[in-house]
Design a protein around this motif. Structure first.
Motif, PDB file in Angstrom:
ATOM      1  N   GLN A  36       1.001  -0.995  -0.318  1.00 24.80           N
ATOM      2  CA  GLN A  36       0.285   0.026  -0.080  1.00 24.80           C
ATOM      3  C   GLN A  36       0.886   1.578   0.111  1.00 24.80           C
ATOM      4  OE1 GLN A  36      -3.391   0.340  -0.363  1.00 24.80           O
ATOM      5  NE2 GLN A  36      -3.273  -2.148  -0.442  1.00 24.80           N
ATOM      6  N   PRO A  37       0.584   2.410  -1.271  1.00 26.19           N
ATOM      7  CA  PRO A  37       1.242   3.746  -1.030  1.00 26.19           C
ATOM      8  C   PRO A  37       1.294   3.864   0.504  1.00 26.19           C
ATOM      9  CG  PRO A  37      -0.671   3.963  -2.198  1.00 26.19           C
ATOM     10  CD  PRO A  37      -0.553   2.549  -2.021  1.00 26.19           C
ATOM     11  N   LEU A  38       2.029   4.916   0.988  1.00 29.94           N
ATOM     12  CA  LEU A  38       2.476   5.654   2.019  1.00 29.94           C
ATOM     13  C   LEU A  38       1.770   6.917   1.843  1.00 29.94           C
ATOM     14  CD1 LEU A  38       5.280   4.426   3.719  1.00 29.94           C
ATOM     15  CD2 LEU A  38       3.476   3.562   3.934  1.00 29.94           C
ATOM     16  N   PRO A  39       0.857   7.870   1.909  1.00 31.41           N
ATOM     17  CA  PRO A  39       0.217   8.411   2.414  1.00 31.41           C
ATOM     18  C   PRO A  39       1.588   9.755   2.510  1.00 31.41           C
ATOM     19  CG  PRO A  39      -0.499   7.728   3.755  1.00 31.41           C
ATOM     20  CD  PRO A  39       0.196   6.873   3.737  1.00 31.41           C
ATOM     21  N   CYS A  40       2.224  10.387   1.504  1.00 31.90           N
ATOM     22  CA  CYS A  40       3.277  11.685   2.301  1.00 31.90           C
ATOM     23  C   CYS A  40       2.685  12.945   1.008  1.00 31.90           C
ATOM     24  CB  CYS A  40       4.910  10.993   1.999  1.00 31.90           C
ATOM     25  SG  CYS A  40       5.017  10.913  -0.053  1.00 31.90           S
ATOM     26  N   GLU A  41       3.361  14.201   2.037  1.00 30.55           N
ATOM     27  CA  GLU A  41       4.264  15.491   1.244  1.00 30.55           C
ATOM     28  C   GLU A  41       4.604  15.741   0.267  1.00 30.55           C
ATOM     29  OE1 GLU A  41       1.819  18.090   3.791  1.00 30.55           O
ATOM     30  OE2 GLU A  41       0.329  16.715   4.908  1.00 30.55           O
ATOM     31  N   GLN A  42       4.601  16.155  -0.796  1.00 36.06           N
ATOM     32  CA  GLN A  42       6.415  16.698  -1.492  1.00 36.06           C
ATOM     33  C   GLN A  42       6.563  18.302  -0.374  1.00 36.06           C
ATOM     34  OE1 GLN A  42       5.635  16.933  -5.668  1.00 36.06           O
ATOM     35  NE2 GLN A  42       7.719  17.486  -5.647  1.00 36.06           N
ATOM     36  N   ALA A  43       7.415  17.694  -0.015  1.00 35.39           N
ATOM     37  CA  ALA A  43       8.347  19.197   0.278  1.00 35.39           C
ATOM     38  C   ALA A  43       8.529  20.169  -0.745  1.00 35.39           C
ATOM     39  CB  ALA A  43       9.575  18.843   0.916  1.00 35.39           C
ATOM     40  N   PRO A  44       8.266  21.373  -0.279  1.00 32.74           N
ATOM     41  CA  PRO A  44       8.653  22.554  -1.062  1.00 32.74           C
ATOM     42  C   PRO A  44       9.825  22.747  -1.519  1.00 32.74           C
ATOM     43  CG  PRO A  44       8.293  23.431   1.006  1.00 32.74           C
ATOM     44  CD  PRO A  44       7.958  22.249   0.820  1.00 32.74           C
ATOM     45  N   LEU A  45      10.631  23.182  -2.710  1.00 31.05           N
ATOM     46  CA  LEU A  45      12.280  22.983  -3.350  1.00 31.05           C
ATOM     47  C   LEU A  45      12.473  23.844  -2.932  1.00 31.05           C
ATOM     48  CD1 LEU A  45      11.012  22.117  -7.113  1.00 31.05           C
ATOM     49  CD2 LEU A  45      12.323  20.546  -5.484  1.00 31.05           C
ATOM     50  N   PRO A  46      14.233  23.296  -2.228  1.00 31.51           N
ATOM     51  CA  PRO A  46      14.649  24.857  -1.801  1.00 31.51           C
ATOM     52  C   PRO A  46      14.721  26.144  -2.753  1.00 31.51           C
ATOM     53  CG  PRO A  46      15.799  23.184  -1.662  1.00 31.51           C
ATOM     54  CD  PRO A  46      14.063  22.387  -2.609  1.00 31.51           C
ATOM     55  N   ARG A  47      15.062  27.169  -2.033  1.00 31.31           N
ATOM     56  CA  ARG A  47      15.126  28.647  -2.744  1.00 31.31           C
ATOM     57  C   ARG A  47      16.211  27.951  -3.870  1.00 31.31           C
ATOM     58  NH1 ARG A  47      15.055  32.993   1.800  1.00 31.31           N
ATOM     59  NH2 ARG A  47      12.882  32.470   2.892  1.00 31.31           N
ATOM     60  N   THR A  48      17.494  27.597  -3.428  1.00 21.48           N
ATOM     61  CA  THR A  48      18.214  27.674  -4.066  1.00 21.48           C
ATOM     62  C   THR A  48      18.500  26.372  -5.598  1.00 21.48           C
ATOM     63  OG1 THR A  48      18.966  25.516  -3.171  1.00 21.48           O
ATOM     64  CG2 THR A  48      19.998  28.326  -2.322  1.00 21.48           C
ATOM     65  N   LEU A  49      17.019  25.803  -5.994  1.00 23.13           N
ATOM     66  CA  LEU A  49      16.773  24.784  -6.935  1.00 23.13           C
ATOM     67  C   LEU A  49      15.717  26.123  -8.300  1.00 23.13           C
ATOM     68  CD1 LEU A  49      16.904  21.637  -5.712  1.00 23.13           C
ATOM     69  CD2 LEU A  49      18.524  22.688  -6.734  1.00 23.13           C
ATOM     70  N   THR A  50      15.387  26.493  -7.365  1.00 20.23           N
ATOM     71  CA  THR A  50      14.099  27.362  -7.775  1.00 20.23           C
ATOM     72  C   THR A  50      14.591  28.623  -8.229  1.00 20.23           C
ATOM     73  OG1 THR A  50      12.727  28.429  -5.773  1.00 20.23           O
ATOM     74  CG2 THR A  50      11.972  26.244  -6.973  1.00 20.23           C
ATOM     75  N   ALA A  51      15.308  29.596  -8.149  1.00 16.69           N
ATOM     76  CA  ALA A  51      15.912  30.564  -8.259  1.00 16.69           C
ATOM     77  C   ALA A  51      15.947  30.786  -9.855  1.00 16.69           C
ATOM     78  CB  ALA A  51      17.248  31.157  -6.864  1.00 16.69           C
TER      79      ALA A  51
END
Length: 84
Positions: A36-51
């Motif tokens: 059974q897949p575990l429910p997990c929330e996706q963590a936000p990407l760090p600013r260094t990756l989105t900048a």
């Protein structure tokens, strides 16, 4: 005589029952169980990756491109020389 008959029937029952239980246990363990897949929330990407790219990264990238082009040019010259 009756005691001897009971002892024989118990051992016969055990001999007959043991392989059946063993087979049932193995077949139960061998069946494919769907995980059974575990429910997990996706963590936000760090600013260094989105900048947007930093000037240092762009400068380094340009240096790498220049070096790569020089290496490619050198390899072509070596191949041409070895074919002559």
């Amino acid at each position: 005589m009756l005691g001897n008959l009971r002892a024989r029937s118990r051992s016969a029952t055990r001999l007959w029952l043991a392989p059946i239980l063993f087979a049932a246990i193995l077949s139960g363990c061998a069946t494919g169980q769907t995980p059974q897949p575990l429910p997990c929330e996706q963590a936000p990407l760090p600013r260094t990756l989105t900048a947007p790219s930093s000037p240092d990264a762009e400068s380094y990238s340009q240096k790498v491109r220049t070096w790569s082009e020089q290496a490619e040019s050198w390899l072509r010259k070596v191949q041409d020389f070895s074919q002559e």
